[in-house]
Scaffold this active site. Sequence first.
Site, PDB file in Angstrom:
ATOM      1  CE  LYS A  87       0.314   6.503  -1.975  1.00 34.14           C
ATOM      2  NZ  LYS A  87      -0.892   7.103  -1.377  1.00 34.14           N
TER       3      LYS A  87
ATOM      4  N   GLY B 264       0.827  -1.198   0.000  1.00 33.68           N
ATOM      5  CA  GLY B 264       0.000   0.000   0.000  1.00 33.68           C
ATOM      6  C   GLY B 264       0.863   1.250   0.000  1.00 33.68           C
ATOM      7  CB  SER B 265       0.072   4.683   1.082  1.00 36.85           C
ATOM      8  OG  SER B 265      -1.057   4.780   0.233  1.00 36.85           O
ATOM      9  CB  VAL B 266       4.323   1.803   3.806  1.00 37.83           C
ATOM     10  CG1 VAL B 266       3.479   2.151   5.012  1.00 37.83           C
ATOM     11  CG2 VAL B 266       4.044   0.383   3.333  1.00 37.83           C
TER      12      VAL B 266
END
Length: 665
Positions: free
Chosen positions: A414, A410-412
């Site tokens: 980014k 997921g967004s970790v």
Amino acid sequence: MKKLIGVLLIVFVTMLTGCNKEPAPQDRFAAYIKLWNEQKFDQMYDYLSSSAKKSISKKEFTSRYEKIYQDLQITGLKVNFKKPKKDKKADGGKTSYSFNAKMNSVAGPISFSYKANLKEEEKDNKKNWYIDWNTGFIFPKMEKGDKIGLSTISPERGEIVDRNGNGLAVNGDVLEVGVVPGKMGDKKAQVVGQLAKLLDIPTKQIEQELGASWVKPGLFVPLRKIPLDDRKLVNQLMSIQSVTTKDVPARIYPYKEAAAQLVGYVGSITADDLKKLESKGYTAQDLVGKRGLEQVFDEQLKGQTGVKITIKKKDGSEDVLAEKPVENGKTVKLTIDAELQASLYDEMKGDAGSSAAMNPMTGETLALVSSPSFDPNQASLGFSASEWKALQDNKKMPLTTRFKQTYAPGSVMKPITASIALENKAITPGQSIAINGLKWQKSKSWGGYYVTRVHEASPVNLEKAFIYSDNIYFAQAALKIGRTTFIDGLKKFGFEKEWDYAFPLEKPTIGSLGSEISLADSGYGQGQIQMNIVNLMAAYTPLVNSGNMIKPILLASDKKSQVLQEKVMTPDAAATIGPMLRKVVTDPGGTARAANIPGYPLAGKTGTAEIKQKQGELGTQNGWFIAYNPQKPNLMIAMMVENVEKSGGSKVPVEKVTKVFKMWK
């Protein structure tokens, strides 16, 4: 003609003389030695003298050699006999030769010299030489009636300890519970029923134990082992007539469920285990590591069994043939902080997921947690059928080691995408781009597929994209980077590589990125991107090491602060991204604002990875959070909690991690 006949006659007589030539004793003994080296014991027997054969039958001769060589695990047998150049047959049809024997055994090398006596005998109207065999041929000090003794001394298993010497797997005692049949009196059925209930053992099994051929009224019959600290159960058992207990050695796991997946447990060796390990000195009596570090470092922890081979004399004395001293197992010291490990496990409160902690400057792994878990003490002693079934049927899968597995981050993900984009000038920090609405697609060629975001904002720069965790911004960044460059950048972070780590981990993978959609999704940690929690922590170490990725380590003996990949981020990228992750925590709209601790500045990133088959359907969500103190970067904590879609998404791990930081700041 007469001359030719004479020549032929001489040749014929010479041939006849050669055919009737008696075998040389040295050739006979050399043939015997050859059979011995080949361990053809049945054929060796045919070379024995008549008197030797009277002392032992062929079956006894063959089986005795075979049993001794098998029991002592004889290998590398080499019997040497140097044949003399000339036959020196002794008068009276007797001669003797010396020979040397060397071999390896379970207790080490054995070597000896011996003298063999040969005698000439006539059998079936033919003379030949035979060996006057005796038990000294097996081993020189062995006499008729002596026996071979083989004794072992089990090594003490090495312990597994944390960085401070706290035991994670230690040697201790447990209670062995059993009954004395003669003390049951007329209450056998009642006692068996009570024991079956308290020990979770089928009644039939207890009756079988009591009915074994060796059982006598006054003998203790063991039924099950239980931990010493289970005082309630002990008191209940001791109130039953005929029940007794005794302390027996066992492996103890003081941190129980908190470290079970990391440390593992030991159990009795199986037949399949023994097939693989027998050549390494394992026996049917050994305990072996069944999972976790107990299994990974089993040979180091096990040590070497002491073995002694003796000749037991009729008068009770012994002669030592070979002896290998016992070597206790070695202690395995970890970088783990057991108390931090326990804190993280407790904070997960049984939620399915994993958590880990690291010193991002040194790479030392401080915690590796998988939740939910099981009690390794009970696993080592043996689960009952109902206990095992409960573990197997548990939907949260407590037997799964989650910290070794890979998941969509997921967004970790980014900050990784951002660093690749900054290095390749696909984005610039201050550049703002217009993004309208909560969903976006590059073109109509994407059909009904859209990248979605939670917070609506426009224009968006890199800092805002981090604060609001904007999927659309990072999807567009990945497309600007391009498939090949993005893959190359990910490989610098260790994707698609096996990691040199003391605990075997699943390698992080990229997937095919075969379409624009999969490339865009991968930019914000969806698509086919997969990471484990150790990979994730390592990927964040460049933020506090001027762009260098530090190698994660688990053993205290490993070198600290090893650079796994130089400049995996440019120093400028690391200096740019780090403060933005601080804003994720401090900004009122930041997705990790709940982690803002007064006086203890945290920087971090949240993530919510959706697990679903196709867009538009409701799937499950895994919530992520990773954080560290940029001013004092000696502790980084990452956590993933499964199925957070109905409990607050990434807010769940944010709150849990923040509580642990408050305890350990």
